[in-house]
Design an enzyme around this catalytic site. Structure first.
Site, short mmCIF file in Angstrom:
data_model
loop_
_atom_site.label_atom_id
_atom_site.label_comp_id
_atom_site.label_asym_id
_atom_site.label_seq_id
_atom_site.Cartn_x
_atom_site.Cartn_y
_atom_site.Cartn_z
N VAL A 104 25.93 -16.41 -53.71
CA VAL A 104 26.59 -17.18 -52.77
C VAL A 104 25.66 -17.61 -51.68
O VAL A 104 25.87 -18.67 -51.13
CB VAL A 104 27.90 -16.33 -52.30
CG1 VAL A 104 27.60 -15.24 -51.43
CG2 VAL A 104 28.94 -17.07 -51.58
N ASP A 105 24.72 -17.02 -51.19
CA ASP A 105 23.68 -17.26 -50.30
C ASP A 105 22.99 -18.46 -50.84
O ASP A 105 23.05 -19.67 -49.97
CB ASP A 105 22.79 -16.02 -50.12
CG ASP A 105 21.90 -16.17 -48.67
OD1 ASP A 105 22.29 -16.86 -48.07
OD2 ASP A 105 21.21 -15.26 -48.48
N THR A 112 28.86 -7.02 -54.12
CA THR A 112 29.48 -6.99 -55.37
C THR A 112 28.65 -7.81 -56.47
O THR A 112 28.91 -7.71 -57.54
CB THR A 112 30.79 -6.96 -55.60
OG1 THR A 112 31.18 -8.44 -55.79
CG2 THR A 112 31.88 -6.42 -54.68
N1 AR6 Z 1 31.62 -18.97 -54.05
C1 AR6 Z 1 32.22 -17.74 -54.01
N2 AR6 Z 1 31.58 -16.54 -54.40
C2 AR6 Z 1 30.43 -16.70 -55.11
C3 AR6 Z 1 29.87 -17.93 -54.94
C4 AR6 Z 1 30.29 -19.02 -54.47
N3 AR6 Z 1 29.74 -20.43 -54.62
N4 AR6 Z 1 28.53 -17.95 -55.69
C5 AR6 Z 1 28.49 -16.40 -56.16
N5 AR6 Z 1 29.57 -15.73 -55.74
P1 AR6 Z 1 25.97 -12.02 -54.31
P2 AR6 Z 1 25.43 -9.57 -52.72
C6 AR6 Z 1 30.02 -14.56 -55.49
O1 AR6 Z 1 24.81 -11.43 -55.23
O2 AR6 Z 1 25.90 -8.95 -53.92
C7 AR6 Z 1 21.39 -13.02 -52.38
O3 AR6 Z 1 20.25 -13.27 -52.73
C8 AR6 Z 1 29.03 -13.60 -56.94
O4 AR6 Z 1 29.98 -13.86 -58.25
O5 AR6 Z 1 25.77 -13.55 -53.90
O6 AR6 Z 1 26.05 -9.41 -51.34
C9 AR6 Z 1 21.38 -12.81 -50.79
O7 AR6 Z 1 20.03 -13.19 -49.98
C10 AR6 Z 1 29.70 -12.30 -56.51
O8 AR6 Z 1 30.99 -11.78 -56.90
O9 AR6 Z 1 25.74 -11.40 -52.81
C11 AR6 Z 1 21.12 -10.99 -50.71
O10 AR6 Z 1 19.69 -10.79 -51.06
C12 AR6 Z 1 29.63 -12.19 -54.73
O11 AR6 Z 1 29.66 -13.73 -54.60
C13 AR6 Z 1 21.89 -10.47 -51.92
O12 AR6 Z 1 22.11 -11.76 -52.81
C14 AR6 Z 1 28.50 -11.69 -54.10
O13 AR6 Z 1 27.13 -11.90 -54.87
C15 AR6 Z 1 23.12 -10.16 -51.52
O14 AR6 Z 1 23.90 -9.68 -52.59
#
Ligand code: AR6
Length: 179
Positions: free
Chosen positions: A39-40, A124
């Site tokens: 998502v980042d 997650t």
């Molecule tokens: N809209 C909503 N949710 C989303 C989107 C979107 N466009 N894209 C992905 N997700 P993650 P974390 C969901 O891995 O576990 C990064 O590299 C995804 O399916 O993005 O907190 C950062 O820089 C999942 O359910 O975040 C950090 O290094 C949720 O967002 C690290 O990842 C979170 O997945 C953070 O890891």
């Protein structure tokens, strides 16, 4: 799914956080605020380079369990709250850190007169937090905050995939019975 929680509305929807028209959106960032995947990556791509430029200019990083605020660049949302959730380890501290990441975002909303925010499911994805537990913590933290903060009118969880959406929906159904 939509629930009235005290004087506010709490929603759980499946979708893309970058498309939300809430005043703020949450980001699942890392403690270096360096950008990344998931998502980042999606938020920085959609919001454009102004968001990273502001992060670099204002902050030297962000501790796990906290959050920082920037403008929203090209997003519909005016602000992005970059929250740093824990990398799941299985220790009791994980829950406290996850809760505090959401709570800091809500406190930033209060401080900046932001009355609507959309959250992704922090920790997650690559951080490995089991979604059933994370969804309970996320929703409970928001519900507890809304009890004393009617200035926040809308909190929307925007879940990307159906498994995550269903977990949040189930968790909200259970928590709504306790209100
Ligand atoms: N809209 C909503 N949710 C989303 C989107 C979107 N466009 N894209 C992905 N997700 P993650 P974390 C969901 O891995 O576990 C990064 O590299 C995804 O399916 O993005 O907190 C950062 O820089 C999942 O359910 O975040 C950090 O290094 C949720 O967002 C690290 O990842 C979170 O997945 C953070 O890891």
């Amino acid at each position: 799914m939509k629930e009235n929680v005290y004087q506010s509305v709490l929603e759980v929807v499946q979708g893309d956080i970058t498309q939300q028209d809430t005043e703020a959106i949450g980001n699942a960032a890392n403690s270096r605020l360096a950008g990344g995947g998931g998502v980042d990556g999606a938020i920085h791509r959609a919001g454009g380079p102004a968001i990273m430029a502001e992060l670099k200019a204002k902050y030297k990083g962000c501790p796990t369990g906290s959050a920082v605020i920037t403008g929203g660049g090209n997003l519909k949302a005016k602000y992005v709250l970059h929250a740093v959730g824990p990398i799941y380890s299985g220790s009791q501290k994980d829950a406290d850190l996850l809760s505090s990441a959401y709570r800091t975002c809500l406190e930033l909303c209060t401080q900046h007169n932001i009355s609507s925010i959309a959250f992704p499911s922090i920790s997650t994805g690559v951080y490995g937090y089991p979604v059933e537990e994370a969804s309970r913590i996320a929703l409970k933290t928001v519900i507890d905050y809304l009890k004393d903060h009617p200035e926040i009118k809308l909190v929307r969880f925007v879940l990307f995939d159906s498994k995550t959406f269903k977990a949040y929906e189930e968790a909200l159904k259970k928590l709504a019975k306790t209100l």
